[in-house]
Scaffold this motif. Structure first.
Motif, short mmCIF file in Angstrom:
data_model
loop_
_atom_site.label_atom_id
_atom_site.label_comp_id
_atom_site.label_asym_id
_atom_site.label_seq_id
_atom_site.Cartn_x
_atom_site.Cartn_y
_atom_site.Cartn_z
N LYS A 37 8.01 -0.38 -1.25
CA LYS A 37 7.28 0.47 -1.47
C LYS A 37 7.92 1.24 -2.27
O LYS A 37 7.15 1.92 -3.06
N ASP B 242 9.80 8.62 5.46
CA ASP B 242 10.31 10.50 5.92
C ASP B 242 12.08 10.35 5.86
O ASP B 242 12.08 11.79 5.78
N GLU C 122 6.53 4.37 7.16
CA GLU C 122 6.91 5.62 6.66
C GLU C 122 7.64 6.38 7.85
O GLU C 122 7.95 7.40 7.00
N ASN D 119 -0.72 4.81 -0.71
CA ASN D 119 -1.15 5.66 -0.40
C ASN D 119 -0.43 6.15 0.07
O ASN D 119 -0.26 6.79 1.06
N GLY D 120 -0.23 8.51 -0.93
CA GLY D 120 -0.06 9.13 -0.52
C GLY D 120 1.76 9.14 -1.31
O GLY D 120 1.94 10.65 -0.51
N LEU D 121 2.86 8.36 -1.32
CA LEU D 121 4.01 7.94 -1.35
C LEU D 121 4.34 8.63 -2.33
O LEU D 121 5.01 9.80 -2.06
N SER D 122 3.20 8.23 -3.41
CA SER D 122 3.06 8.71 -4.40
C SER D 122 3.27 10.20 -5.23
O SER D 122 4.03 11.37 -5.62
N LYS D 123 2.52 10.75 -3.95
CA LYS D 123 3.02 12.83 -4.08
C LYS D 123 4.30 13.20 -3.47
O LYS D 123 4.55 14.37 -3.71
N LYS D 124 5.15 12.76 -2.37
CA LYS D 124 6.29 13.12 -1.59
C LYS D 124 7.13 12.81 -2.81
O LYS D 124 7.33 12.39 -3.73
N TYR E 137 0.73 -1.27 0.12
CA TYR E 137 -0.26 0.34 -0.27
C TYR E 137 0.78 1.09 -0.04
O TYR E 137 1.62 1.07 0.79
#
Length: 536
Positions: free
Chosen positions: A323, A505, A501, A103-108, A101
């Motif tokens: 990921k 970061d 996560e 979700n959200g990492l593609s925007k980072k 999963y």
């Protein structure tokens, strides 16, 4: 806190998560197990009685064969267990894989240095490259000059301590020498790749060194290079030029200097300084810009492993690897001696017979080479590994391989080849920490995740190395070398997903230049080329 763990339902041993006293009773897999002797933390104990010649299983794979009968609830040691590994072959079966999963990492994004070939650097270094060890002294002279005058030299607090002793003052309070300001704000450092090769070995040794040096110049963390040669050595400048142009297709500014073409050393070094300074001015014009996480190429490494490495830090790195690969990035798993025993799992994840058979060929050539000199992969575990519960190479390998996650294998690359395919790449290197990290940086990684349970200061000359501890005692004991505590999976109420996560970061902060790793702060610029002899 739970004090034992069985990793796979098929295992016949469990891991002690804390010291277990003789006589303690547990229910494991719906069966009662009474410990018949003290079990030190990180070590393994049997879940059933075993006879001589029985196979011990961990991670669902064979990791050893018993040398004598072992009671149920007894400690596994080097006296009662020897290394074995399961047979393997490429079977061509379809590999079913469920991507993680994301979700959200593609925007980072991270802030990196974009290169002409599409790679993105997490740093912007200029490197000095000697073709032969004869140039090491010249590099030492240049290192002092460039670092001092361009503001990259780090203060040495131990000089002050020694000065006090020289003056007979035990606790003298001297003013720290002020260092010059950095001249080039967009250059992260000037690096010097000193080594002991280039001549005196075989032509194959020279070519292997040349390929490694070419890989370092191609690395996206490198803006360009100054190459220093004597002139008569095996590793010739034209070999490096051919490797850069044909094998690696590196489009970087590279300056070449050959000492035997100059009347004096002073004449050559003066030219080196003048020409390099002009290129540094150009390299400084490159600035960090946003890049998607798909531009990360993560090296996967472990060193100073303990009995928790394959339970906490390595699997956590594997989740992060999966990921990053799911986002379109690359990961590179090295240390082939530490894949001994999990070959079949690796082969089942290979996309085709060509990749699978290449893996088999490299593994068998390496293993045969070790056996010819009276060694073998079974001799890979160090005394520190054994002391902390990694009794056989297969136990160590089964835990080490989890750094590669569960993604399909995209490619298998031999030492001297550059990782170009998206996804999980397997790179042949020895298990030696620095030889392996040197290879990772030379053949494609722009950041390295390095797990350790016993502690090691290992870093790299051009690639940030994030040190991840397998237990929470280590960062408290050696706080100046550890960047991330994966031991919290045991010591705290947290999950692998939460820590993955958090680790991503941290990777973003390091890749963006906003956070320095401990190894970078210490100036741990390790660089040891692998001469293709037997190094485990």
């Amino acid at each position: 806190m739970k004090n034992n763990l069985i990793i796979s339902p098929n295992d016949n041993v469990a891991v002690a998560l804390s010291n277990i006293n003789k006589g303690e009773v547990f229910t494991i897999n719906a069966a009662e197990v009474q410990v018949v002797e003290d079990i030190p933390v990180k070590h393994k104990f049997t879940l059933q009685a075993l006879n001589t010649g029985d196979v011990v299983t961990m991670y669902g794979v064979p990791v050893g064969k018993t040398l004598k009968p072992i009671k149920k609830g007894a400690l596994i040691t080097t006296e009662n267990l020897k290394h074995i590994s399961a047979p393997y072959k490429f079977q061509g079966k379809a590999y079913n894989y469920q991507p993680p999963y994301i979700n959200g990492l593609s925007k980072k994004t991270f802030l990196g240095y974009h290169r002409k070939d599409g790679q993105v650097g997490t740093a912007n270094y200029w490197v000095f490259v000697p073709m032969v060890f004869c140039q090491n002294r010249n590099l030492k002279v240049l290192k002092e000059a460039f670092e001092s005058e361009l503001g990259f030299k780090k203060e040495n607090p131990y000089r002050l301590k020694l000065r006090g002793l020289v003056n007979g003052i035990k606790d003298a309070d001297y003013e720290v020498e002020k260092l010059s300001q950095r001249k080039f704000k967009n250059i992260d450092g000037i690096k010097f790749l000193t080594h002991e090769g280039g001549c005196g070995g075989t032509k194959d040794d020279a070519q292997a060194l040349v390929n490694l040096l070419a890989g370092y110049i191609k690395n996206p963390n490198v803006a360009g290079a100054t190459v220093m040669s004597l002139g008569c050595q095996h590793a010739q400048i034209d070999m490096l030029q051919e490797a850069l142009n044909e094998r690696f297709k590196a489009d970087k500014p590279v300056l070449y200097f050959e000492q035997q073409k100059y009347a004096t050393e002073n004449e050559m070094l003066t030219e080196v300084i003048n020409a390099t300074y002009k290129e540094l001015e150009k390299a400084n014009q490159i600035s960090r810009k946003p890049a998607p996480l798909s531009k990360l190429s993560i090296g996967l490494e472990c060193g100073g492993s303990d009995g928790f490495s394959g339970i906490t830090a390595n699997p956590l790195i594997g989740v992060v690897s999966d990921k990053i690969n799911a986002l379109g990035g690359k990961s590179i798993l090295s240390e082939f001696p530490e894949l001994c025993g999990v070959e079949q799992d690796i082969l089942d994840r290979c996309p085709n017979a060509e990749v699978g058979n290449k893996f088999i060929d490299i593994m068998e050539r390496y293993s045969n080479q070790a056996e010819k000199v009276g060694s073998g992969f079974d001799m890979n575990p160090s005394p520190g590994n054994v002391k902390d519960g990694l009794i056989t190479d297969a136990i160590k390998s089964a835990g080490a391989a989890t750094k590669g996650g569960r993604a399909p294998v995209a490619d298998v690359i031999d030492y001297g080849e550059y990782a170009t395919k998206q996804g999980l790449n397997l790179l042949c290197t020895p298990g030696n920490d620095v030889e392996s990290t040197t290879g990772l940086a030379g053949f494609g990684a722009n950041i390295i995740l390095f797990s350790t349970g016993l502690g090691t200061p290992t870093g790299n000359v051009v690639c940030p190395v994030i040190k991840i501890s397998s237990n929470s005692m280590l960062p408290a004991k050696m706080k100046d070398i550890i960047d991330f505590d994966a031991g919290r999976l045991i010591s705290e109420d947290t999950t692998q997903e939460e820590l993955s996560e958090e680790l991503i970061d941290l990777i973003i902060e390091v890749a963006s230049g906003r956070h320095q790793t401990c190894a970078t702060k210490l100036g741990q610029d390790d660089f040891i080329p692998w001469k293709r002899g037997v190094s485990l």
